[in-house]
Enzyme design. Structure first.
Site, PDB file in Angstrom:
ATOM      1  N   ASP A  36       0.821  -1.210   0.000  1.00  0.00           N
ATOM      2  CA  ASP A  36       0.000   0.000   0.000  1.00  0.00           C
ATOM      3  C   ASP A  36       0.859   1.266   0.000  1.00  0.00           C
ATOM      4  O   ASP A  36       1.999   1.252   0.461  1.00  0.00           O
ATOM      5  CB  ASP A  36      -0.860   0.067   1.270  1.00  0.00           C
ATOM      6  CG  ASP A  36      -1.842  -1.079   1.372  1.00  0.00           C
ATOM      7  OD1 ASP A  36      -1.941  -1.881   0.436  1.00  0.00           O
ATOM      8  OD2 ASP A  36      -2.509  -1.167   2.422  1.00  0.00           O
ATOM      9  N   HIS A 177       3.686  -2.250   3.032  1.00  0.00           N
ATOM     10  CA  HIS A 177       3.618  -0.884   2.486  1.00  0.00           C
ATOM     11  C   HIS A 177       4.911  -0.563   1.734  1.00  0.00           C
ATOM     12  O   HIS A 177       5.999  -0.748   2.298  1.00  0.00           O
ATOM     13  CB  HIS A 177       3.452   0.138   3.611  1.00  0.00           C
ATOM     14  CG  HIS A 177       2.142   0.008   4.327  1.00  0.00           C
ATOM     15  ND1 HIS A 177       1.903  -0.995   5.244  1.00  0.00           N
ATOM     16  CD2 HIS A 177       1.002   0.737   4.228  1.00  0.00           C
ATOM     17  CE1 HIS A 177       0.655  -0.872   5.684  1.00  0.00           C
ATOM     18  NE2 HIS A 177       0.088   0.170   5.097  1.00  0.00           N
TER      19      HIS A 177
HETATM   20 ZN   LIG Z   1      -2.506   3.187   3.248  1.00  0.00          ZN
END
Ligand SMILES: [Zn+2]
Length: 207
Positions: A36, A177
């Site tokens: 992400d 992430h």
């Molecule tokens: Zn996020």
């Protein structure tokens, strides 16, 4: 074994909170790596390099404003066989805004994300009305089954690998992430995570 909700939501919560995908195919040994908040020049190409080395695909939930700033990274991710998803235009927390504003923000990201119909709400948060609106517009809303906490400096790469080993099961969607915060610790954990999953016989796929 009792799990820890910081890393995996109990089956009951996953069941109650419907209209979203928590896990992929539960019938076989498959797992899904997701990243992400990118794409970012200092992180995303390094993730791609690792994925290429192990020849595994992943899904990238991109923030629209990053995708707009670095279109060549969006292209690189797609060309290397990965999938992209929408993570709003500027990492908007759903519950804080009206459904109309939320959907406009999602649509704005859509333009630079080539019309993907995969969506992940930032912070995993959205209102019931927002979830309904997303589903009505044909988005497949994907949350996660395993949260590595890579964004939290309190977690070492060893701890992240341990979380994956403890919680991954058939169909697990694993959350990472490609962000500045996660950067080095995530990059250190990723090869170990992939090697573990492959040794355990997991096939890695895109969502
Ligand atoms: Zn996020």
């Amino acid at each position: 074994m009792i799990g820890d909700i910081r890393y995996q939501m109990p089956a009951m919560v996953q069941w109650l909170y419907r209209g979203v995908t928590w896990r992929g195919d539960k019938t076989r040994k498959v797992a899904y790596l997701t990243f992400d908040d990118g794409p970012l020049p200092m992180v995303t190409p390094r993730v791609l390099e690792i994925l290429k080395h192990y020849q595994v695909p992943a899904t990238f939930f991109m923030v629209g404003e990053n995708a707009e700033r670095y279109p060549e990274l969006v292209q690189m991710v797609i060309e290397e066989g990965h999938k992209i998803g929408n993570h709003t235009f500027n990492h908007l927390k759903g519950i804080r805004v009206t459904t109309k504003d939320y959907m406009n923000n999602v649509a704005k990201a859509d333009v630079v994300l080539q019309g993907t119909r995969l969506f992940r709400p930032p912070y995993g948060k959205m209102s019931g009305a927002q979830k309904k609106a997303l589903n009505e517009r044909g988005y497949r809303i994907c949350l996660w089954d395993v949260l590595t906490h890579d964004y939290d400096a309190a977690y070492s790469s060893e701890q992240m690998v341990a979380i994956v080993k403890r919680y991954t099961r058939h169909g697990s969607i694993i959350n990472f992430h490609d962000s500045v915060k996660s950067n080095e610790r995530m990059l250190a954990a990723l090869p170990q995570v992939i090697e573990y999953l492959q040794n355990e016989g997991y096939v890695l796929e895109t969502l």
